[in-house]
Design an enzyme around this catalytic site. Structure first.
Site, PDB file in Angstrom:
ATOM      1  CE1 TYR A   1     -10.376  -1.071   7.605  1.00  0.00           C
ATOM      2  CE2 TYR A   1     -11.021  -0.137   9.718  1.00  0.00           C
ATOM      3  CZ  TYR A   1     -10.114  -0.243   8.683  1.00  0.00           C
ATOM      4  OH  TYR A   1      -8.941   0.478   8.729  1.00  0.00           O
TER       5      TYR A   1
ATOM      6  CB  SER B   1      -4.251  -2.669  13.441  1.00  0.00           C
ATOM      7  OG  SER B   1      -5.567  -3.029  13.818  1.00  0.00           O
TER       8      SER B   1
ATOM      9  CE  LYS C   1      -7.128  -2.455   8.744  1.00  0.00           C
ATOM     10  NZ  LYS C   1      -5.781  -2.458   8.142  1.00  0.00           N
TER      11      LYS C   1
ATOM     12  NE  ARG D   1      -5.539  -3.478  -5.363  1.00  0.00           N
ATOM     13  CZ  ARG D   1      -6.806  -3.482  -4.996  1.00  0.00           C
ATOM     14  NH1 ARG D   1      -7.614  -4.426  -5.456  1.00  0.00           N
ATOM     15  NH2 ARG D   1      -7.282  -2.558  -4.195  1.00  0.00           N
TER      16      ARG D   1
ATOM     17  N   GLY E   1       0.838  -1.203   0.000  1.00  0.00           N
ATOM     18  CA  GLY E   1       0.000   0.000   0.000  1.00  0.00           C
ATOM     19  C   GLY E   1       0.864   1.242   0.000  1.00  0.00           C
TER      20      GLY E   1
ATOM     21  CE  LYS F   1      -4.417   5.796  -7.616  1.00  0.00           C
ATOM     22  NZ  LYS F   1      -5.425   5.387  -6.602  1.00  0.00           N
TER      23      LYS F   1
ATOM     24  CB  SER G   1      -1.906   6.642  -2.153  1.00  0.00           C
ATOM     25  OG  SER G   1      -2.652   5.482  -1.794  1.00  0.00           O
TER      26      SER G   1
END
Length: 341
Positions: free
Chosen positions: A185, A171, A189, A67, A42, A71, A45
């Site tokens: 979600y 997390s 986490k 992915r 990740g 970017k 960004s």
């Protein structure tokens, strides 16, 4: 009598400090990053990109995973331009694909610090959420983290210098306390905590140290869209905490990783929440362990107060919704009666 009380007040805390010094495990250490490869999922960004900037500015070799190739390319250029560090590698990979993750990490010269920062969030009441959306969050947030760690462990264990290494899991404060609209979600986490606690026991002999990071709402590209789609009750509950800037979260996260802290809080609210939810987690700091022990009862009382406050808000919101629905039905009935007359 006064001397005895003074002695007692001094003896008890000092005795507790000494006991905690003996008990705390794992022992304190430092994880250096200068000249070492910091791999960040990740990383194109948000918090991940901010961590990459911070690590590169401190002399680390940085590998960012995400992915979107475009970017990633833009992120790589921005890191090199801002820090003057040319040791930046960008790899396009979907964390849900274990084979692709394994190939990507095996292409790295080393993996000294692995930061599992990827994550997605779709806020919605569970009854309204599709099972496909639930699986989507679990696959990326939880299973994607398993994929990264599973692929990285053989590489990390083969490092020749045996200098302390790190696996960090991003997390959320929603991974410490369940919040309305966050069922799937929060589950993804909360799962990271169990993973982190068990994993730390498995890798401590290899001088690998696990860190769990619990940021609050953070000013990232996805936060605004997330706020638009969150249930109204969720937004009301979230008003009690303010959002942090990604660079501030990144600085806290990287400092915690270098200190090999098991839990990293990013603001005062997060620190209090971490104290209240410390449970059976490892603790390296004698001072923090002392605060956890002494404040446990009071923090439980504070936690109960917040639960009382939140459930009161939820009850009032549902009461208003029922009132609106009832008024709407009455208006529709009155309109129908007028049409019939």
């Amino acid at each position: 009598m006064g001397h005895f009380l003074f002695f007692l007040l001094l003896f008890v805390p000092l005795s507790l400090f000494l006991l905690l010094y003996v008990l705390i495990r794992p022992r304190p250490t430092r994880v250096p990053i200068r000249g070492r490869n910091v791999v960040i999922s990740g990383g194109s960004s948000g918090i991940g990109l901010a961590i990459a900037h911070q690590a590169a500015s401190e002399g680390a070799q940085v590998t960012i995973l995400a992915r979107d190739p475009k970017k990633l390319e833009d992120a790589s250029r921005s890191i090199q331009s801002a820090t003057g560090n040319s040791n930046v590698t960008a790899l396009s990979v979907d964390v849900r694909d274990f084979a692709a993750v394994k190939r990507a990490l095996e292409s790295c010269s080393s993996v000294d610090v692995l930061i599992c920062n990827h994550g997605v969030f779709v806020p919605q009441e569970l009854e309204e959420q599709t099972i496909e959306t639930v699986k989507y969050m679990l696959d990326i947030n939880l299973l994607g983290t398993f994929n990264l760690i599973k692929a990285a462990l053989p590489i990390m264990k083969k490092r020749k210098d045996n200098v302390p290494a790190s696996i960090a899991l991003m997390s959320s404060q929603a991974g410490q306390v369940g919040i309305y609209g966050y069922a799937a979600y929060s589950a993804s986490k909360f799962g990271l905590r169990g993973l982190g606690e068990a994993l730390q026991q498995e890798v401590i002999a290899d001088n690998i140290h696990v860190t769990l990071i619990f940021p609050p709402d953070t000013e990232t590209p996805g936060l605004l869209e997330e706020q638009k789609s969150r249930p109204s009750i969720t937004n009301i509950l979230a008003e009690s905490s303010s959002a942090m800037k990604a660079k501030d979260v990144a600085r806290k996260a990287l400092d915690g990783i270098k200190s090999a802290n098991f839990v990293v809080s990013c603001n005062f609210d997060g620190f209090m929440l971490s104290l209240a939810t410390s449970g059976m987690s490892p603790q390296r700091s004698v001072l923090t362990a002392f605060i956890e022990v002494v404040a446990a009862g009071l923090l439980r009382l504070v936690a109960l107060f917040y639960q009382w406050k939140w459930y009161g808000m939820i009850e009032r919101c549902h009461a208003k919704e029922k009132k609106y629905v009832l008024n709407g039905c009455r208006m529709a009935l009155d309109l129908r009666c007028l049409q019939l007359s």
